[in-house]
Write an enzyme that holds these catalytic residues in place. Structure first.
Site, PDB file in Angstrom:
ATOM      1  N   HIS A   1      10.964 -51.282 -40.362  1.00 30.83           N
ATOM      2  CA  HIS A   1      11.526 -50.330 -41.320  1.00 30.83           C
ATOM      3  C   HIS A   1      11.079 -48.914 -40.973  1.00 30.83           C
ATOM      4  CE1 HIS A   1      13.090 -53.119 -44.449  1.00 30.83           C
ATOM      5  NE2 HIS A   1      12.151 -53.925 -43.975  1.00 30.83           N
TER       6      HIS A   1
ATOM      7  N   CYS B   1      16.253 -53.797 -40.145  1.00 26.27           N
ATOM      8  CA  CYS B   1      15.757 -55.052 -40.712  1.00 26.27           C
ATOM      9  C   CYS B   1      16.869 -56.108 -40.718  1.00 26.27           C
ATOM     10  CB  CYS B   1      15.162 -54.819 -42.100  1.00 26.27           C
ATOM     11  SG  CYS B   1      14.187 -56.236 -42.719  1.00 26.27           S
TER      12      CYS B   1
ATOM     13  N   GLU C   1      11.897 -46.213 -42.486  1.00 30.60           N
ATOM     14  CA  GLU C   1      11.668 -45.472 -43.725  1.00 30.60           C
ATOM     15  C   GLU C   1      10.325 -45.799 -44.358  1.00 30.60           C
ATOM     16  OE1 GLU C   1      13.482 -49.317 -44.850  1.00 30.60           O
ATOM     17  OE2 GLU C   1      13.865 -47.803 -43.305  1.00 30.60           O
TER      18      GLU C   1
END
Length: 207
Positions: A187, A72, A189
């Protein structure tokens, strides 16, 4: 800033054999085998916090010597300048690892297929087109969907650094790579199993 602990938890899940630490001293970065640079929030704040943390010089050394994954704003920080700035500044100086700039979405005149206007920030799941093969894409099909939350995106000076693109109003770069560096605008995650796969690939990547 922002998503550090969620990134650490994701890496712990896919690589329990690894020791994952959130670095807060230059020595911790220097002793690491690999480094992940995540980030959320405003670019000026991210750059200021990085410098005030005492980790700036250690990170620059690590970028030259260790496998590094940017996520990011961590991807955006690798570029030369960002249009995201606190007035009266017109731009923010970044790490200048990749020549290029970071700009804001300009979608006021564009509409989606259903007639609705594009919203900024770009938020939600979107397809990532793999522009080049890379060990970090192993096990991840082309056009897989990843999760995005951002108002700015990178514009590399050289297309050879572009390894992934996404379409939101127009096509933009969402993954870059060079030598020991790989970085994404999305992202991992927050991107379910394929995001975890990308983190697992990073733990195994030996450029």
């Amino acid at each position: 800033m922002g998503n550090i602990r969620s990134v650490a938890q994701a890496v712990m899940k896919v690589a329990p054999e690894c020791t994952v630490v959130i670095a807060h001293t230059p020595e911790m970065i220097a002793s690491a085998d690999k480094v992940i640079l995540p980030g959320q929030g405003a670019m000026p704040d991210c750059m200021t916090n990085l410098k005030e943390s005492g980790l700036f010089e250690a990170l620059l050394v690590a970028i030259k010597t260790k496998p590094l994954l940017g996520v990011c704003v961590g991807e955006q920080m690798l570029f030369t300048t960002s249009a995201e700035a606190h007035l009266p500044q017109k731009s923010t100086d970044c790490l200048n690892i990749f020549p290029g700039k970071v700009i804001k979405f300009d979608l006021e005149e564009k509409v989606q297929l259903d007639g609705s206007h594009f919203k900024v920030p770009h938020m939600g799941w979107n397809e990532v087109k793999q522009q080049r093969s890379h060990p970090m894409w192993e096990g991840i099909p082309d056009a897989s969907r990843f999760y995005f939350v951002h108002s700015y995106y990178v514009v590399p000076d050289d297309e050879e650094y572009v390894f992934g693109t996404t379409h939101y109003g127009s096509e933009f770069t969402c993954a870059v790579a060079r030598d020991n560096i790989f970085a994404t605008q999305f992202h991992p995650e927050k991107s379910a199993q394929l995001g975890l796969c990308l983190y697992k690939n990073f733990t195994r990547w030996n450029p």
